[in-house]
Design a protein around this motif. Structure first.
Motif, PDB file in Angstrom:
ATOM      1  N   VAL A 141      86.825  44.952  20.860  1.00  0.00           N
ATOM      2  CA  VAL A 141      87.247  45.149  19.477  1.00  0.00           C
ATOM      3  C   VAL A 141      87.710  46.588  19.274  1.00  0.00           C
ATOM      4  O   VAL A 141      88.685  46.852  18.577  1.00  0.00           O
ATOM      5  N   GLU A 142      87.064  47.493  19.953  1.00  0.00           N
ATOM      6  CA  GLU A 142      87.482  48.893  19.857  1.00  0.00           C
ATOM      7  C   GLU A 142      88.901  49.061  20.411  1.00  0.00           C
ATOM      8  O   GLU A 142      89.760  49.698  19.803  1.00  0.00           O
ATOM      9  N   ARG A 169      89.869  44.860   9.067  1.00  0.00           N
ATOM     10  CA  ARG A 169      88.438  45.006   9.312  1.00  0.00           C
ATOM     11  C   ARG A 169      87.749  43.658   9.109  1.00  0.00           C
ATOM     12  O   ARG A 169      86.889  43.254   9.891  1.00  0.00           O
ATOM     13  N   ALA A 190      88.457  41.449  11.939  1.00  0.00           N
ATOM     14  CA  ALA A 190      87.722  41.939  13.120  1.00  0.00           C
ATOM     15  C   ALA A 190      86.253  41.542  13.042  1.00  0.00           C
ATOM     16  O   ALA A 190      85.689  41.028  14.003  1.00  0.00           O
ATOM     17  N   THR A 245      84.574  38.821  15.566  1.00  0.00           N
ATOM     18  CA  THR A 245      83.503  39.265  16.449  1.00  0.00           C
ATOM     19  C   THR A 245      82.224  38.484  16.172  1.00  0.00           C
ATOM     20  O   THR A 245      81.503  38.099  17.087  1.00  0.00           O
ATOM     21  N   ILE A 258      82.764  48.534  13.742  1.00  0.00           N
ATOM     22  CA  ILE A 258      84.181  48.317  13.444  1.00  0.00           C
ATOM     23  C   ILE A 258      84.637  49.251  12.328  1.00  0.00           C
ATOM     24  O   ILE A 258      85.696  49.880  12.411  1.00  0.00           O
TER      25      ILE A 258
END
Ligand SMILES: [Zn+2]
Ligand SMILES: [Zn+2]
Length: 979
Positions: free
Chosen positions: A459-460, A703, A706, A710, A931
């Motif tokens: 995710v980063e 965000r 994300a 996740t 995140i």
């Protein structure tokens, strides 16, 4: 007495009622007992099992035994989403709810999860809600026809306006058919075009795409029907309607002074003549009044009661009536004609009679003309009817023929799902790849692969690619999503068309404009704009989303519903459209978008053409016309006045900025349509949208995607193993090897159990590996300097991230004996805190941009409720979720809260599992912090992106759980009462 035992999600209630209770009362009563699950007659059904163990709908009271036996009933509803994959339930095959066979349980999983988990060979399955175990090959959770028929489909039928198709057959109006068809075509086209563009970008071969082919096929069928409509339209004489035929027919029957008497009089006079001929007497002797008896005999009232509706049945009734009249008149005429030929020229009254015969012929002729018109109408109506039947049939799936529009609904939903999925994949390629790698993890029994550090790294990577130093992200790659919201008929679709410079309805991308509902759920159209201010002349993709209008009627229910709609389309910018004074309803949307969603908005006043004319008339006491166009001063004055009026509100406050627009289609007022100012602020609005699109970094939406993506990964890959086999300790081992348990493990399991857990490995190996990954993860996380409030976590696994500078503990935390059942109190002020970065300054603009904590707040709210049932009810009751919500609902925390509640329900079992799930909860919290921090840090490094645009800079943390007092809709306050 009736003795009833009602169950709903393992909650059981015994109820006794007197036998004089009505069925409706009983129904309401039973549902009210489970009000914590927010069930009501719209969202839930009551079922029972008959002697043969077949589940049936409880729809009459006679079924209940009166002999004192206990009668078991079950309250069923479609639960909010699949707690494994976080996907909401829907009518598409993959998203169908599959019900746990435990009668008292009935918890639902989506079809796809069940398919994946059980595999082709029916792997064992464990219901996490009621702990029922399904052995290998044993039947697992299955579809429930009653739920689909009575709950799921009705919701989707409503959402996609099936009732408009159902009503087409009742009154046969070609225009209705045409506009319905146009509207559905626009929906299919817009969705399939969006999907096609996305697939095209990734070079996917679409020739073999089943759904797109199906859509194509349906669109071709639409074309055929449109041709048929055109043909019928050409054949129609538009002056001939059932209504005016019937009017003429009644006129004929009631007589015409010059030509013939009324139908009754004519018939009666013919009878007289027959008698006169028989007796050779004076016809004047036989003139007599029409009696009631004759009125009945000739059905006078029937003519008046004929319906003038445009339907086959009313035409049939008129034709029947004509048939009846002919049967009365023709035999009489024929008898007389016979008599005339017999006595030709001899009888003294022959002249009178000839005169009478002419009248009869005239009336017969008039009736014949009408009859022909009506027969003609009948053939046209039959054709329209065939057309409508065809239309209805092509909209339906063969295997779901009882539901109108079933195929249309299914295709729309499928397209929507795929578009959403592709959007995620576009934005998070690494995360997607990881999910694909791990999703079939159950196929091999060797080692548990998923590692939390890999999730975070993926995710980063995806985020840094967008926002980081060598970022790939530009406003030119991610389409900017602009939602258009407002009450029904304020001109949203017109605005939508105007913003895309679509001026004619013949454009295939025309958004249908109609007085009736023209948008089902939403319509999405993509357009590429080029920027005026950007020197590189870059192309900016913008997606406009036309959201179904909010109706003022039953506003309490609908406007609550409308917040969901607003959330669901998940736009970066919203245009709030209104055509009257800005009201509290619109204010509530504005606040919601600004505060709760942390998104931007612009205000647009439509239908300004008439406002302009009114103002002009008032100000100069003359009507505006083309000759006044030259006086620019006056026009400027009126335009200013329009702006002032548009900024007024119903609640004594002024709006800061409002854009004025008027529609080009259907039509702007003709007095203005050619004037140079007839576009009002349209161009300014487009320019500003583009400008905002260039500068807005879309971080809130990204965000959210994300965090949810996740969380799905964590839920499916880390927790799911538990569902497959409750005894698979290897999975816990997998997590243990990637998570620093620290001294938690021995404390929870003891050495003996740890050895069981890690059975296949030897201790020293595990310890080494464990220490290594601990350090790795810790080092990795420390890089981001993120601080987590201790109270947001359930375990001490990430204690090294706790924010130790925060000494003021406003949250009261108590732990029970086991140290796991955490009770917390919600103290509002604590949550206004923003995420802290160790070295960063807390006052920078970036820190205001986005906030974490939504997940943990949701967790805390649930954590307070001890009973599993109540935990599950917590998010449900407060939001009143409906079927078909996408995961993009409300705050992130909200979406996560639902499965978390469900997972909390299993935390009563063995400690290890308990710990495993608490740890997973922590992973979700950590994930959200992480995140948010990554995005914030990236943004901080990008100076050019820190410019603040639009109106949605917020000073304090938006409170998800408490919305404004003047927002009179349902929302979340109730949550606190469950604590
Ligand atoms: Zn699922
Ligand atoms: Zn169950």
């Amino acid at each position: 007495m009736y003795h009833i035992r009602a169950s709903c999600l393992e909650l059981i209630r015994d109820l006794d009622y007197d036998t004089d209770i009505t069925f409706d009362q009983l129904n309401d009563n039973i549902l009210r007992v489970f009000s914590q699950y927010s069930v009501n007659s719209d969202t839930a059904i009551i079922t029972y099992f008959n002697k043969d163990n077949v589940e049936l709908l409880l729809d009459q009271i006679e079924i209940l035994p009166t002999n004192g036996d206990i009668f078991h009933v079950f309250v069923k509803k479609v639960w909010d989403c699949c707690s494994l994959c976080l996907q909401t339930f829907s009518i598409t095959d993959d998203q169908l709810p599959m019900e746990c066979l435990g009668k008292k349980c009935g918890y639902q999983y989506c079809h796809k999860c069940i398919k994946t988990l059980r595999g082709l060979d029916g792997q064992p399955f464990f219901c996490m809600f009621c702990k029922k175990q399904y052995a290998k090959l044993e039947n697992g959770p299955k579809r429930n026809e009653l739920i689909e028929k009575y709950l799921l489909w009705p919701q989707f039928s409503k959402k996609y306006g099936s009732e408009s198709v159902t009503s087409l057959g009742i009154v046969l109006i070609l225009d209705n058919l045409q506009s319905d068809l146009e509207c559905r075509k626009a929906h299919l086209l817009s969705r399939s075009t969006t999907l096609l563009n996305k697939l095209f970008k990734r070079n996917v071969d679409v020739n073999e795409d089943m759904e797109l082919n199906e859509v194509d096929q349906l669109l071709q069928q639409f074309e055929l029907i449109q041709n048929q409509i055109q043909q019928i339209f050409n054949r129609m004489n538009h002056n001939t309607t059932v209504d005016n035929c019937l009017f003429e027919y009644r006129e004929i029957l009631s007589g015409n002074e010059d030509c013939y008497p009324s139908f009754i009089h004519l018939c009666q006079s013919l009878i007289n003549y027959i008698e006169v001929f028989d007796n050779y007497s004076d016809p004047s002797l036989y003139q007599h009044e029409v009696t009631d008896y004759e009125e009945t005999k000739y059905c006078v009232n029937d003519v008046n009661s004929l319906s003038s509706e445009d339907s086959l049945s009313s035409i049939k009734a008129i034709l029947d009536d004509i048939m009846f009249r002919k049967k009365c008149l023709i035999p009489l005429r024929e008898t007389l004609q016979l008599m005339l030929t017999d006595d030709l020229g001899q009888h003294p009254y022959t002249n009178y009679l000839n005169d009478e015969m002419r009248k009869v012929e005239l009336m017969e002729l008039s009736i014949k003309i009408i009859e022909n018109k009506i027969i003609n109408l009948h053939t046209i109506f039959t054709d329209i009817n065939i057309c409508i039947t065809n239309y209805k049939n092509i909209l339906k799936d063969d295997n779901n023929f009882t539901v109108d529009c079933s195929k249309f609904i299914r295709l729309c939903e499928l397209l929507h799902m795929r578009i959403e999925q592709l959007e995620i994949e576009e934005n998070f390629p690494q995360l997607t790849q990881l999910t694909n790698e791990w999703k079939d993890i159950y196929d091999n029994d060797n080692e548990f692969k998923p590692k939390i550090i890999q999730v975070l790294k993926a995710v980063e990577y995806d985020l840094v690619n967008k926002y980081g130093e060598n970022r790939q992200y530009t406003p030119y790659t991610i389409p900017y999503k602009v939602g258009i919201i407002g009450c029904r008929s304020v001109g949203k679709s017109s605005l939508h068309n105007r913003l895309r410079n679509i001026e004619t309805e013949y454009d295939p991308l025309f958004s249908p404009v109609a007085i009736e509902k023209s948008t089902f759920c939403y319509l999405q159209f993509d357009k590429i704009y080029s920027s005026n201010t950007d020197n590189n002349n870059n192309q900016i993709p913008i997606s406009f989303i036309d959201i179904e209008g909010c109706t003022d009627i039953d506003s309490e229910l609908k406007s609550g519903n409308y917040f969901e709609e607003i959330c669901k389309v998940d736009c970066d910018l919203y245009l709030i459209v209104f055509d009257r004074e800005f009201s509290k309803l619109e204010l509530s949307w504005k606040k919601y978008i600004e505060n709760t969603m942390n998104r931007k908005y612009l205000l647009v006043r439509t239908k300004v053409d008439s406002l302009f004319l009114d103002c002009y008339q008032q100000e100069f006491k003359i009507q505006f016309n083309n000759s006044q166009i030259i006086d620019e001063q006056k026009i400027k004055r009126i335009l200013n006045k329009c702006h002032t009026i548009a900024c007024k509100t119903q609640y004594n406050n002024k709006l800061e900025k409002v854009y004025l627009t008027a529609s080009k289609y259907p039509r702007c007022d003709h007095l203005i349509s050619n004037a140079y100012f007839s576009d009002f602020d349209k161009q300014q609005l487009i320019d500003d949208i583009i400008e905002i699109a260039i500068h807005d970094s879309r971080e809130e939406r990204l965000r959210k995607i994300a965090v949810i993506t996740t969380a799905k990964l964590i839920n499916t890959c880390f927790r799911r193993g538990y569902v497959v086999s409750v005894m698979k300790y290897k999975i816990a081992a997998g997590i243990a090897s990637s998570i620093p348990f620290g001294d938690e493990i021995p404390r929870y399991f003891g050495r003996e159990k740890v050895r069981q857990v890690f059975g296949v490995h030897n201790n020293s190996y595990i310890t080494n590996k464990w220490n290594k990954t601990t350090n790795e993860l810790q080092t990795y996380l420390m890089k981001y300097k993120l601080h987590i409030l201790k109270n947001d976590m359930y375990t001490n696994a990430f204690s090294y991230l706790f924010d130790r500078t925060n000494t003021i503990e406003k949250i009261a935390v108590t732990r029970d004996d086991e140290g796991v059942g955490v009770k917390r109190k919600l103290v509002r002020s604590t949550y206004t805190k923003k995420i802290r970065m160790k070295d960063g300054d807390n006052n920078g603009k970036i820190l205001k941009k986005i906030f974490p904590l939504t997940t943990s707040r949701a967790l805390i709210a649930i954590g307070g409720a001890a009973d599993a049932g109540i935990r599950l009810a917590a998010p449900t009751a407060s939001w009143g979720l409906r079927v078909g919500l996408s995961v993009g609902l409300a705050g992130v925390g909200f979406v996560l809260a639902i499965p978390l509640c469900a997972w909390a329900a299993i935390s009563n079992g063995k400690q290890m599992h308990n710990y495993l799930h608490l740890l997973c909860n922590d992973l979700l919290v950590l994930n959200e912090y992480f995140i948010t921090t990554v995005i914030n840090q990236c943004l901080q490094n990008n100076d050019e992106l820190t410019a603040d645009f639009g109106a949605s800079t917020i000073e304090s943390f938006p409170n998800l759980f408490e919305l404004d007092d003047d927002m009179d809709c349902v929302l979340i306050n109730r949550r606190q009462t469950t604590n």
